[in-house]
Scaffold this active site. Sequence first.
Site, mmCIF file in Angstrom:
data_model
loop_
_atom_site.group_PDB
_atom_site.id
_atom_site.type_symbol
_atom_site.label_atom_id
_atom_site.label_comp_id
_atom_site.label_asym_id
_atom_site.label_seq_id
_atom_site.Cartn_x
_atom_site.Cartn_y
_atom_site.Cartn_z
ATOM 1 C CB ILE A 170 -5.108 1.307 -15.372
ATOM 2 C CG1 ILE A 170 -5.135 -0.198 -15.109
ATOM 3 C CG2 ILE A 170 -6.028 1.668 -16.527
ATOM 4 C CD1 ILE A 170 -6.531 -0.740 -14.786
ATOM 5 N N GLY B 296 3.586 -1.765 -11.143
ATOM 6 C CA GLY B 296 4.137 -2.113 -9.841
ATOM 7 C C GLY B 296 5.449 -2.862 -9.960
ATOM 8 N N GLY C 107 4.989 -6.192 -12.196
ATOM 9 C CA GLY C 107 4.319 -6.157 -13.484
ATOM 10 C C GLY C 107 3.440 -4.938 -13.672
ATOM 11 C CB THR C 108 2.218 -3.412 -16.430
ATOM 12 O OG1 THR C 108 3.630 -3.194 -16.367
ATOM 13 C CG2 THR C 108 1.531 -2.125 -16.821
ATOM 14 C CG ASP D 65 -0.991 -7.749 1.407
ATOM 15 O OD1 ASP D 65 -0.820 -7.040 2.426
ATOM 16 O OD2 ASP D 65 -0.506 -7.477 0.304
#
Length: 383
Positions: A82, A85, A88-89, A225
């Site tokens: 889905i 980045g 990772g995934t 963040d």
Amino acid sequence: MASGASTIEKSNVGEGGLDSKVKGVGSVSSKDMFIRADRIDLKSLDYQLEKHLSRVWSREEARRPKEVWEIDLSKLDIKNEIANGTYGTVYRGIYDGQDVAVKVLDWGEDGIATDAETAALRASFRQEVAVWHKLDHPNVTKFVGASMGTSELKIPLKNPSTNSRSDLPARACCVVVEYLPGGTLKQYLIKNRRKKLAYKIVIQLALDLSRGLSYLHSRKIVHRDVKTENMLLDAHRTLKIADFGVARVEAQNPRDMTGETGTLGYMAPEVLDGKPYNRRCDVYSFGICLWEIYCCDMPYADLSFAEVSSAVVRQNLRPEIPRCCPSSFANIMRKCWDANAEKRLDMAEVVKLLEAIDTSKGGGMIPEDQANGCFCFATTRGP
């Protein structure tokens, strides 16, 4: 070299090794044998080395005591990718009958990163998990579990026609959290950029975020963040804080918390300037998020990151608050992004101020394509 034109194969290299890949010249003893570099199948050697490293790493992991948050990957069924980045995934899957999102951090192929780099990345991962697995709040994404190894993780085929699985490096890690179907808050705001949001929805989202941050701060956790991309929405539009990749327990001495950590545009002046900071850096970022939620727009859209960074610190630059913004809401923004961190509101105070706001009379932002005048009471605005 000994005479003789016949070629012989070296047959004692090892299981699946060089026996069928490397050839020497001449009938000589093994110690005198020459190996032609152009005959070596490097791809096969790389594959064997990676498999060997994977087996060694898996054995080491098996001997390591399990953490309380580690899960049984055999119970995890990954459905589809889905998001993807830098590190990772993210996949959607099912764990013990629960809809989950699986964040896989692969950090590159085995053997590429040094042992020190891999150790640092895994330590950072443990930090994220250590923060997340103890949290329990309706406005914080629910942590399900994590794993320090992915040898048992079954990743779907990238290309079903090739019938090849997506193999992960042995040192990859994964974290499993509840799946939230509403996507990110940023995506939701972009979708409503033209029409804007009804004021009651603005306040609801602001309250969800403020309650989640207030909870984190009560646990001495600084997110570091805070931005609309790191907030997720469930099916009922409830906002939940996600991504604790750079979160940490607040240091007793602010001087122990320095460095540019976060995302430009949301970072507090003291963080941008490399000065010591505390949980009030989250309050500043929250103020920027309030502006985004109200305006359904991006702050500083016409400026570069370098221009924003300099102007925020040197010229006290902040997003321009629309004239139609109710003063009660605008004042919260200003108090959250004050240049002096000590003058910023505490998140518990923000929750009380937002709870006291009356949304029955409207107050939503006027869309740019409408005529001048107050449309705050329009019933057609927003979802």
